[in-house]
Write a protein that holds these residues in place. Structure first.
Motif, PDB file in Angstrom:
ATOM      1  N   GLU A  28     -69.941 -15.324  -6.757  1.00  0.00           N
ATOM      2  CA  GLU A  28     -70.649 -14.789  -7.923  1.00  0.00           C
ATOM      3  C   GLU A  28     -72.009 -14.223  -7.526  1.00  0.00           C
ATOM      4  O   GLU A  28     -72.419 -13.151  -7.980  1.00  0.00           O
ATOM      5  CB  GLU A  28     -70.822 -15.895  -8.958  1.00  0.00           C
ATOM      6  N   HIS A  29     -72.723 -14.931  -6.652  1.00  0.00           N
ATOM      7  CA  HIS A  29     -74.058 -14.497  -6.228  1.00  0.00           C
ATOM      8  C   HIS A  29     -73.988 -13.211  -5.419  1.00  0.00           C
ATOM      9  O   HIS A  29     -74.901 -12.374  -5.484  1.00  0.00           O
ATOM     10  CB  HIS A  29     -74.719 -15.608  -5.404  1.00  0.00           C
ATOM     11  N   THR A  80     -74.868  -9.711  -6.710  1.00  0.00           N
ATOM     12  CA  THR A  80     -76.256  -9.279  -6.932  1.00  0.00           C
ATOM     13  C   THR A  80     -76.889  -8.697  -5.674  1.00  0.00           C
ATOM     14  O   THR A  80     -78.023  -8.214  -5.730  1.00  0.00           O
ATOM     15  CB  THR A  80     -77.114 -10.472  -7.398  1.00  0.00           C
ATOM     16  N   ARG A  98     -69.595 -20.106  -6.313  1.00  0.00           N
ATOM     17  CA  ARG A  98     -70.978 -19.702  -6.604  1.00  0.00           C
ATOM     18  C   ARG A  98     -71.450 -18.634  -5.620  1.00  0.00           C
ATOM     19  O   ARG A  98     -72.199 -17.732  -5.990  1.00  0.00           O
ATOM     20  CB  ARG A  98     -71.893 -20.926  -6.556  1.00  0.00           C
ATOM     21  N   ALA A 124     -78.182 -18.274  -3.893  1.00  0.00           N
ATOM     22  CA  ALA A 124     -77.167 -18.902  -4.744  1.00  0.00           C
ATOM     23  C   ALA A 124     -77.565 -20.359  -4.970  1.00  0.00           C
ATOM     24  O   ALA A 124     -77.861 -21.086  -4.019  1.00  0.00           O
ATOM     25  CB  ALA A 124     -75.803 -18.819  -4.069  1.00  0.00           C
ATOM     26  N   ASP A 125     -77.586 -20.777  -6.204  1.00  0.00           N
ATOM     27  CA  ASP A 125     -77.951 -22.148  -6.553  1.00  0.00           C
ATOM     28  C   ASP A 125     -76.718 -23.039  -6.396  1.00  0.00           C
ATOM     29  O   ASP A 125     -75.758 -22.929  -7.162  1.00  0.00           O
ATOM     30  CB  ASP A 125     -78.471 -22.199  -7.988  1.00  0.00           C
ATOM     31  N   GLU A 152     -76.597 -13.316   2.768  1.00  0.00           N
ATOM     32  CA  GLU A 152     -76.445 -14.202   1.610  1.00  0.00           C
ATOM     33  C   GLU A 152     -76.910 -15.602   1.978  1.00  0.00           C
ATOM     34  O   GLU A 152     -76.647 -16.094   3.077  1.00  0.00           O
ATOM     35  CB  GLU A 152     -75.005 -14.252   1.119  1.00  0.00           C
ATOM     36  N   GLY A 154     -77.385 -19.643   0.314  1.00  0.00           N
ATOM     37  CA  GLY A 154     -77.149 -20.616  -0.749  1.00  0.00           C
ATOM     38  C   GLY A 154     -77.932 -21.878  -0.451  1.00  0.00           C
ATOM     39  O   GLY A 154     -78.204 -22.198   0.702  1.00  0.00           O
TER      40      GLY A 154
END
Length: 364
Positions: A97-98, A101, A94, A80-81, A108, A110
């Motif tokens: 949202e990530h 995927t 964010r 995640a950006d 996860e 970020g």
């Protein structure tokens, strides 16, 4: 000799004595510069020579990034950006949202926020990350690469409890009741990284290609590739790309200080390798970058003490290996100070930045 490529009518800067006076023509054959000068270089033109009319444009030697986390940066492109976020709620949005995927079982990740750019002016708490990550292990890294916040699932996977001591050269953030709040500084970041499933070779290769695209677009054609974890995996990725002819930058791969004994036992010396991938110096952290820098007048996290550094440099020097250390922000140029001014071991330390500069730690 016939050139494969001739750059004509430009302002070409070279290294060495001729660098102050730009030249107009440059010829390349077999991937190497074979001539640089004036119109006489056109004598190397053959029927298949490609000629590029620069029309006065500049040509510079390729740049070298002395300290770039190439694989790490590339792998964060799948994360995640978090760059540019202005608050913790935006971080959570964010991440949420990530997460769409990701596959079941994936961790996860970020990357890219800065605490001093958040309206809260503090690090997120693990319970805040829990709101959007749930039972999926997750962590986020601050842009500088020296601070990480993990959610409760990641802390549990790492076995971090109220009784877990701070690792050497790192710190576990805690609430008043001593429970971990999710913040992991310096070497403590590895507590969760070491239990995270390792990305496979294919993913690492993809990451290197993503980083390479950015580096080459900036004119960077050689890198000091820093690595903290997964040296052998990174090496396989670079070698795979080199063998396939897809590696477009020269890689001087740093060796983690933990590999000193193994490297010296195998007879690996600084510079060992080929034209595209070779062994670089032993990388060692001295003072941390997440808190106040540990210099003579301050506190902070000492990753390696003066005595440990002196011993490590002596052993590396005896094995034919250089030692490189990243310069922490606001740190004094420290190699000679720490090892002893004028000592033979001090002279073998090669800082990866100059006074007033910090070498690239997150983004090339």
């Amino acid at each position: 000799m016939v050139a494969d490529l001739i750059l004509a009518r430009g302002r070409i800067r070279t290294l060495g004595r001729t660098g102050l006076s730009p030249l107009s023509h440059l010829a390349i054959a077999g991937g190497k510069v074979v001539a640089c000068g004036g119109r006489e270089v056109m004598r190397l033109r053959g029927p298949r020579t490609r000629v590029v009319d620069l029309e006065g444009s500049a040509v510079l030697p390729g740049f070298n990034d002395a300290h770039a986390h190439v694989v790490y940066y590339g792998l964060t492109r799948f994360a995640a950006d978090l760059s540019g976020v202005r608050g913790i709620d935006e971080i959570l949005d964010r991440l949420k949202e990530h997460a769409r995927t990701l596959k079941p079982g994936d961790w996860e990740h970020g990357m890219g926020y800065r605490t001093d750019e958040l309206t809260e002016r503090r690090q997120p708490h693990r319970t805040e990350l829990d709101r959007v990550t749930g039972e999926r292990p997750a962590f986020i890294d601050e842009r500088g690469g020296h601070a990480r916040v993990a959610n409760s699932a990641a802390l549990a996977a790492a076995g971090i409890t109220t009784e877990t001591p701070n690792p050497k050269g790192g710190r576990i953030g805690r609430d008043l009741n001593r429970s971990a709040n999710g913040l992991l500084l310096e070497s403590a970041m590895r507590l969760v990284a070491d239990v995270q499933p390792r990305p496979g070779l294919e993913r690492r290769v993809e990451g290197v290609l993503k980083a390479q695209e950015l580096l080459v677009s900036r004119g960077i054609t050689s890198v000091g590739a820093a690595v903290n974890r997964g040296f052998a995996d990174d090496l396989r990725a670079y070698e795979t790309l080199a063998y396939d002819g897809r590696l477009r930058m020269r890689v001087n791969e740093f060796l983690s200080w933990e590999l000193l004994e193994a490297a010296s036992g195998l007879g690996v010396r600084t510079g060992f390798g080929g034209s595209m991938v070779r062994a670089g110096p032993i990388k060692v952290f001295v003072d941390g970058g997440a808190e106040r820098v540990a210099v003579r007048s301050g506190g902070g996290v000492w990753r390696t003490t003066r005595e440990e550094l002196r011993d490590l440099v002596a052993r590396a020097t005896a094995a034919g290996l250089q030692v490189a250390r990243p310069c922490a922000m606001r740190s004094r140029p420290p190699a000679a100070d720490i090892c002893g001014t004028g000592s033979s071991t001090a002279r073998s330390v090669r800082p990866t930045c100059r006074r007033g500069w910090r070498s690239s730690g997150w983004s090339p």
